[in-house]
Write a protein that holds these residues in place. Structure first.
Motif, PDB file in Angstrom:
ATOM      1  N   ALA A 177      -4.368   7.035  -0.326  1.00  0.00           N
ATOM      2  CA  ALA A 177      -3.498   5.866  -0.245  1.00  0.00           C
ATOM      3  C   ALA A 177      -4.349   4.629  -0.504  1.00  0.00           C
ATOM      4  O   ALA A 177      -5.550   4.615  -0.194  1.00  0.00           O
ATOM      5  N   HIS A 178      -3.731   3.577  -1.061  1.00  0.00           N
ATOM      6  CA  HIS A 178      -4.531   2.386  -1.396  1.00  0.00           C
ATOM      7  C   HIS A 178      -3.744   1.109  -1.174  1.00  0.00           C
ATOM      8  O   HIS A 178      -2.550   1.045  -1.445  1.00  0.00           O
ATOM      9  N   ARG A 179      -4.451   0.112  -0.666  1.00  0.00           N
ATOM     10  CA  ARG A 179      -3.886  -1.218  -0.397  1.00  0.00           C
ATOM     11  C   ARG A 179      -4.925  -2.260  -0.781  1.00  0.00           C
ATOM     12  O   ARG A 179      -6.083  -2.176  -0.346  1.00  0.00           O
TER      13      ARG A 179
ATOM     14  N   GLY B 212       4.627   8.367  -9.126  1.00  0.00           N
ATOM     15  CA  GLY B 212       5.611   7.960  -8.119  1.00  0.00           C
ATOM     16  C   GLY B 212       4.930   7.288  -6.931  1.00  0.00           C
ATOM     17  O   GLY B 212       3.693   7.282  -6.837  1.00  0.00           O
ATOM     18  N   HIS B 213       5.723   6.704  -6.038  1.00  0.00           N
ATOM     19  CA  HIS B 213       5.144   5.981  -4.896  1.00  0.00           C
ATOM     20  C   HIS B 213       5.790   6.411  -3.592  1.00  0.00           C
ATOM     21  O   HIS B 213       7.014   6.415  -3.478  1.00  0.00           O
ATOM     22  N   ASP B 214       4.962   6.769  -2.644  1.00  0.00           N
ATOM     23  CA  ASP B 214       5.434   7.040  -1.284  1.00  0.00           C
ATOM     24  C   ASP B 214       5.026   5.826  -0.435  1.00  0.00           C
ATOM     25  O   ASP B 214       3.868   5.705  -0.031  1.00  0.00           O
TER      26      ASP B 214
ATOM     27  N   GLY C 182       0.839  -1.201   0.000  1.00  0.00           N
ATOM     28  CA  GLY C 182       0.000   0.000   0.000  1.00  0.00           C
ATOM     29  C   GLY C 182       0.871   1.247   0.000  1.00  0.00           C
ATOM     30  O   GLY C 182       1.995   1.244   0.497  1.00  0.00           O
ATOM     31  N   HIS C 183       0.338   2.300  -0.575  1.00  0.00           N
ATOM     32  CA  HIS C 183       1.132   3.530  -0.720  1.00  0.00           C
ATOM     33  C   HIS C 183       0.236   4.726  -1.011  1.00  0.00           C
ATOM     34  O   HIS C 183      -0.884   4.578  -1.485  1.00  0.00           O
ATOM     35  N   PHE C 184       0.785   5.911  -0.730  1.00  0.00           N
ATOM     36  CA  PHE C 184       0.292   7.146  -1.332  1.00  0.00           C
ATOM     37  C   PHE C 184       1.061   7.328  -2.629  1.00  0.00           C
ATOM     38  O   PHE C 184       2.187   6.828  -2.765  1.00  0.00           O
ATOM     39  N   HIS C 185       0.496   8.024  -3.584  1.00  0.00           N
ATOM     40  CA  HIS C 185       1.308   8.445  -4.723  1.00  0.00           C
ATOM     41  C   HIS C 185       2.151   9.630  -4.267  1.00  0.00           C
ATOM     42  O   HIS C 185       1.695  10.481  -3.500  1.00  0.00           O
ATOM     43  N   GLU C 186       3.410   9.632  -4.743  1.00  0.00           N
ATOM     44  CA  GLU C 186       4.327  10.700  -4.348  1.00  0.00           C
ATOM     45  C   GLU C 186       3.768  12.050  -4.803  1.00  0.00           C
ATOM     46  O   GLU C 186       3.822  13.031  -4.078  1.00  0.00           O
TER      47      GLU C 186
ATOM     48  N   ALA D 156      -4.554  10.110  -9.567  1.00  0.00           N
ATOM     49  CA  ALA D 156      -5.565   9.090  -9.296  1.00  0.00           C
ATOM     50  C   ALA D 156      -5.125   7.739  -9.862  1.00  0.00           C
ATOM     51  O   ALA D 156      -4.025   7.603 -10.418  1.00  0.00           O
ATOM     52  N   GLU D 157      -5.974   6.747  -9.704  1.00  0.00           N
ATOM     53  CA  GLU D 157      -5.686   5.417 -10.269  1.00  0.00           C
ATOM     54  C   GLU D 157      -7.019   4.705 -10.492  1.00  0.00           C
ATOM     55  O   GLU D 157      -7.956   4.883  -9.720  1.00  0.00           O
ATOM     56  N   VAL D 158      -7.069   3.892 -11.543  1.00  0.00           N
ATOM     57  CA  VAL D 158      -8.250   3.053 -11.793  1.00  0.00           C
ATOM     58  C   VAL D 158      -7.843   1.592 -11.664  1.00  0.00           C
ATOM     59  O   VAL D 158      -6.796   1.190 -12.184  1.00  0.00           O
ATOM     60  N   TYR D 159      -8.640   0.830 -10.933  1.00  0.00           N
ATOM     61  CA  TYR D 159      -8.436  -0.612 -10.803  1.00  0.00           C
ATOM     62  C   TYR D 159      -9.634  -1.332 -11.413  1.00  0.00           C
ATOM     63  O   TYR D 159     -10.777  -0.945 -11.160  1.00  0.00           O
ATOM     64  N   HIS D 160      -9.347  -2.391 -12.149  1.00  0.00           N
ATOM     65  CA  HIS D 160     -10.405  -3.264 -12.666  1.00  0.00           C
ATOM     66  C   HIS D 160     -10.130  -4.650 -12.123  1.00  0.00           C
ATOM     67  O   HIS D 160      -9.084  -5.253 -12.436  1.00  0.00           O
TER      68      HIS D 160
HETATM   69 ZN    ZN Z   1      -1.037   3.377  -6.715  1.00  0.00          ZN
END
Ligand code: ZN
Ligand code: F6R
Length: 194
Positions: A136-138, A159-161, A88-92, A97-101
């Motif tokens: 943030a997403h996990r 990026g990824h934090d 899991g992370h925040f984007h830097e 945003a992000e889309v998951y399918h």
């Molecule tokens: Zn992400």
């Protein structure tokens, strides 16, 4: 110069892409401090450094406005009563945003903002989830006999934090109670030092 369009295949039943630019492999030992039951975690790692998940990423985009995409295959299992999950992370760049399918399996996406809003969305094959900027997403696999497979797309500059979650954890955990997934407060959550 313009980048060339490309295609790839993500096919039933395993959905592993037939090519990728970046293959990430994460094992139990990569998750030190993330599972609540540290004693069980330590004894599991000592016994066998189990493969938790693999990410197959298309990350060649270099031009402004480009997108990265890929497939994440999260295996099933438990550490104590907590289901296998991604780091899991925040984007830097928080404002991305992000889309998951969800392609296969069943699970949950645990999300939170720096301001302390929380959300958990259920995932099953066919669900498309929009993770807005700042969240943030996990991913959590809530099955005990099937992988959770998701396809994702996000801005190439995101990026990824990982550090914030590594030190503070998520505010919510997904644990098994009487054989079913249950969302609980994380007793070890700690205010991030900013
Ligand atoms: Zn992400
Ligand atoms: C990219 C993204 C996914 C995750 C993947 C593994 O921004 O959210 O591709 O990277 O599901 O999770 P992490 O990166 O948290 O180990």
């Amino acid at each position: 110069m313009a980048e060339r369009p490309f295609t790839h295949r993500v096919r039933f039943p395993h959905f592993v892409p037939d090519a990728c630019d970046n293959h990430v492999v994460r094992r139990l030992s990569d998750m030190k401090g993330q599972f609540n039951d540290e004693k069980t975690y330590d004894s599991l790692v000592a016994h066998e450094d189990t493969l938790l998940y693999e990410v197959y990423e298309f990350s060649a985009a270099r031009l402004p406005g480009g997108l990265f995409s890929g497939v994440s295959v999260l295996h099933c299992g438990l550490v104590g009563d907590e289901y296998f999950m991604t780091k899991g992370h925040f984007h830097e760049v928080l404002d991305t945003a992000e889309v998951y399918h969800c392609l296969a399996g069943r699970g949950m996406m645990v999300m939170e903002t720096p301001e302390g809003q929380t959300a958990v969305e259920e995932l099953e094959a066919g669900v498309v989830l929009y993770v807005p900027p700042r969240w943030a997403h996990r991913s959590v696999n809530t099955l005990t006999d099937h992988d959770l497979v998701t396809l994702f797309v996000y801005p190439a500059n995101a990026g990824h934090d990982y550090g914030t979650i590594e030190s503070s954890g998520f505010r919510k955990l997904v644990v098994m109670r009487d054989g079913a997934p249950c969302i609980v407060d994380n007793p070890k959550w700690a205010e991030p030092s900013r």
